[in-house]
Design an enzyme around this catalytic site. Structure first.
Site, mmCIF file in Angstrom:
data_model
loop_
_atom_site.group_PDB
_atom_site.id
_atom_site.type_symbol
_atom_site.label_atom_id
_atom_site.label_comp_id
_atom_site.label_asym_id
_atom_site.label_seq_id
_atom_site.Cartn_x
_atom_site.Cartn_y
_atom_site.Cartn_z
ATOM 1 N N CYS A 176 0.787 -1.157 0.032
ATOM 2 C CA CYS A 176 0.069 0.028 0.000
ATOM 3 C C CYS A 176 1.031 1.252 -0.014
ATOM 4 O O CYS A 176 0.467 2.407 0.095
ATOM 5 C CB CYS A 176 -1.024 0.167 1.124
ATOM 6 S SG CYS A 176 -2.186 -1.479 1.017
ATOM 7 N N ASP A 209 3.047 2.645 2.285
ATOM 8 C CA ASP A 209 3.816 3.190 3.405
ATOM 9 C C ASP A 209 3.792 2.242 4.531
ATOM 10 O O ASP A 209 2.527 1.346 4.777
ATOM 11 C CB ASP A 209 3.418 4.481 3.828
ATOM 12 C CG ASP A 209 1.964 4.831 3.698
ATOM 13 O OD1 ASP A 209 1.494 4.005 3.615
ATOM 14 O OD2 ASP A 209 1.699 6.093 3.333
ATOM 15 N N CYS A 260 7.070 8.237 1.844
ATOM 16 C CA CYS A 260 7.513 9.490 1.291
ATOM 17 C C CYS A 260 8.113 10.408 2.184
ATOM 18 O O CYS A 260 8.323 9.831 3.450
ATOM 19 C CB CYS A 260 6.275 10.144 0.731
ATOM 20 S SG CYS A 260 4.710 10.331 1.807
ATOM 21 N N CYS A 278 -0.070 10.622 7.142
ATOM 22 C CA CYS A 278 1.522 10.227 7.512
ATOM 23 C C CYS A 278 1.469 10.249 8.779
ATOM 24 O O CYS A 278 2.197 9.635 9.786
ATOM 25 C CB CYS A 278 2.716 10.973 6.821
ATOM 26 S SG CYS A 278 2.724 10.683 4.834
#
Lengths: 278, 394
Positions: A35, A37, A62, A106
């Site tokens: 997926c 991360d 990222c 994130c």
């Protein structure tokens, strides 16, 4: 280009506390490689004061995922578990001077990894193992799971393991390995022989049966759990033609699902397999 | 810090000669080409000169060139024209790997009752001709297939597709923005009806494009209004930009072969340098039939955006198919259609070169990339072990 703050760039380019603590007191893992991360944090905690002495992270993702993880470990150090519990994803984002809206997940991931770690510390859960050793590649069953199920249910034969976990139920190439694990579990001291021989070339009939079996026993139940379904339309040589049904028809992630089915079939049946939609 | 620009499939630097050719048409010759006076009339003549330059690059007749505002407008115009002139036909064939200008326009039309066939590609990004043959029917209004893919550089068999369609008299449009100016394209030898090209991919500015429409093809305008472009595209001509596009085409035609060899040699050096120095890296796309300037490489176990931002520290510009760089959080539809593993899509980086790249820039990328990949893999919990993650089922 994303509008990252200087703080995000700093923590991305110079991440703090990268790595893994040996013999950690708490582990938190979230996400997976497919997926896009994944984050793993490990903590060293003073058992008397419940204070976090050290925190380290490993992240696949990222820039903002790496920066969020880095900041999380910084925030955790020196706090007690109770204080750590109060850290929110917004705290992580604020520390970074804000994150682009699309990247807020994130910071959420950081918060989730922390929750996992705290639960793990309190003994509520075992962390999922990112790099666990997969014994049965057909059904993605790990060595750890086989050991656990064997002990909990007093299983002593390979057949029982297959019935309880599906491990070894498809291609059968791991049966020897399961047997070795069982012997180890029940402390039968014998040199462990692991069958690493490559599976024999399949006949067409075997191939078709194997593909049907994997779709029926593994893939369809998984899709059905999400309200979707799939139908095997045809097999032309190495081309497996399937049709999406139910929720899968309108699912925007169809391509990814198709790919994951292909990955699975390639892994079990052979690298030359392709899966296409009817 | 110097910019090392390796993102020419996204856009290109405007050539100095192109800019020079444009400037007088802002300042001095600002007349309207439709005006009756000499002041405007001289501008009209320059536009016709630009039309000839564009036509020459692709072997067309000047009359067959319509200036538009961009590649997307050309694409939309071509498809709309075909369905306006074939109102009874409701089927469109395109591919899964088109530019959004075609893909999303087709999705829009599917909501209006059109049936769209999206042709699949194989794992090297090559179009599957078999499925194309199967999809053809009597209800077909238009086939729109790109000439070369922007992400992988893979070139599609436009000639073959055109020949099949010619017998059936179906309108065939190709989005050629990535190939025009990079490799020779001659519409005289190609069985196509319409072709899209774009200025900013060939060192002209953004905001100018053209649509080639073969003589005899039934056409219906997309922008309706004045009589400009012989009634085929209304709106006062974007004079300076049209002149710039003409100049860019003239330069492209003149230096094509030299440029192709130069760019290809740099691309190959870059590609081989990266593959040799970074473990677990692989090329996406058919190396046999590919644009000479494009290289799409997957670095497993690292995420593309992170790679791009690390490259950015050195002034190196590239792009990625990773979900995190797309704005929509969806990974590249092209690499997905090719069946590239998810782990490889997330770590994909596209380098696209132009005649303005230098060998020392390529050397710099080869020098810094292995370190970047290593660093990011050290942060990653996945290290170098090949792992099959849990599949996304939702």
């Amino acid at each position: 280009m994303w509008d990252y703050t200087e703080k995000v760039k700093d923590h991305f380019l110079h991440p703090r506390n990268v790595g893994e603590i040996e013999n950690p007191d708490a582990v938190g893992i979230i996400g997976n490689i497919v997926c896009g991360d994944a984050l793993k944090i490990t903590l060293k905690v003073d058992k008397k004061t419940h204070k976090i002495i050290d925190a380290k992270f490993q992240t696949f993702g990222c820039a903002s995922a790496i920066a969020s993880s880095s900041v999380l470990t910084e925030l955790l150090k020196g706090k007690t578990i109770e204080e750590a519990q109060k850290i929110s994803n917004q705290d992580i984002a604020d520390y970074l001077g804000g994150l682009p809206e699309e990247k807020m997940h994130c910071s959420v991931m950081g918060r989730e990894a922390l929750e996992e770690a705290i639960k793990n510390y309190k003994g509520e859960i075992q962390p999922i193992v990112l790099q666990e050793k997969i014994v049965c590649k057909c059904f993605n069953v790990s060595e750890e799971k086989i050991r656990k199920v064997a002990q909990e249910n007093h299983l002593t034969t390979v057949e029982e393991i297959t019935n309880f976990t599906k491990a070894g139920g498809a291609c059968g190439s791991c049966l020897g390995e399961i047997e070795a694990i069982l012997k180890d579990v029940w402390s039968i001291k014998e040199p462990i022989k692991i069958d690493t021989s490559f599976p024999k070339k399949l006949t067409n009939l075997q191939k078709i049966a194997l593909i049907q079996d994997i779709l029926e026993r593994e893939i369809r139940p998984r899709l059905q759990a999400d309200g979707g379904d799939i139908e095997l339309i045809d097999i032309e040589g190495n081309k497996v033609i399937v049709g999406f049904r139910a929720m899968c028809v309108s699912c925007p992630m169809g391509g990814i699902t198709l790919k994951s089915i292909e990955d699975k079939l390639r892994e079990v049946v052979g690298e030359e397999i392709t899966v296409v939609e009817e | 810090m110097n910019t090392l620009y390796f993102d020419n499939n996204a856009t290109t630097q405007v050539a100095q000669e192109v800019l020079d050719s444009m400037l007088p048409y802002f300042r001095d010759y600002y007349g309207n080409p439709s005006s009756m006076h000499t002041f405007g009339g001289q501008v009209y003549r320059k536009i016709e000169e630009a039309r000839e330059q564009v036509a020459l690059l692709i072997g067309a007749d000047p009359d067959e060139i319509i200036f538009t505002s961009c590649g997307s407008e050309s694409d939309n115009t071509a498809i709309m024209s075909a369905i306006e002139t074939n109102p009874a036909k409701k089927h469109i064939i395109t591919s899964k790997v088109e530019h959004p200008a075609v893909l999303n326009f087709c999705k829009h039309l599917s909501r209006k009752g059109y049936r769209i066939t999206y042709l699949p590609v194989d794992n090297k990004g090559r179009l599957e001709i078999e499925s194309f043959l199967r999809a053809i029917d009597d209800d077909l209004a238009i086939v729109s297939i790109m000439y070369a893919n922007n992400e992988t550089g893979v070139i599609f068999p436009i000639e073959k597709i055109g020949q099949i369609l010619k017998e059936r008299k179906v309108v065939f449009h190709t989005d050629a923005v990535q190939i025009v100016g990079k490799l020779p394209v001659n519409v005289k030898d190609l069985p196509i009806d319409m072709l899209t090209l774009s200025g900013h991919k060939i060192h002209a500015p953004k905001g100018i494009g053209a649509l080639y429409v073969r003589k005899g093809t039934r056409f219906y305008p997309y922008i309706i209004g004045g009589h400009q472009e012989k009634g085929r595209r209304a709106g006062t001509e974007n004079v300076a930009f049209i002149i710039g596009l003409g100049k860019a085409c003239e330069i492209a035609a003149k230096c094509m072969q030299k440029e192709v060899d130069f760019v290809k040699q740099l691309r190959d050096k870059l590609e081989n340098g990266l593959l040799n120095n970074c473990p677990d890296a692989s090329i996406n796309g058919d190396r046999e039939s590919r644009l000479p300037n494009t290289s799409n490489i997957s670095f497993e176990f690292v995420e593309g955006e992170a790679i791009l931002l690390r490259l950015d520290e050195y002034g190196i510009c590239a792009s990625s198919g990773s979900a995190c760089t797309s704005g929509s959080l969806e990974p590249s539809h092209v690499l997905r259609a090719m069946g590239v593993r998810n782990t490889a899509i997330h770590g994909s980086v596209r380098f696209s070169l132009s005649r303005y790249n230098e060998e020392k820039e390529v050397d710099k990328v080869i020098e810094v990339m292995p370190e970047i990949i290593k660093d990011l893999r050290l942060i990653s919990p996945f290290g170098r072990e090949r792992l099959i993650g849990k599949a996304c089922t939702s």
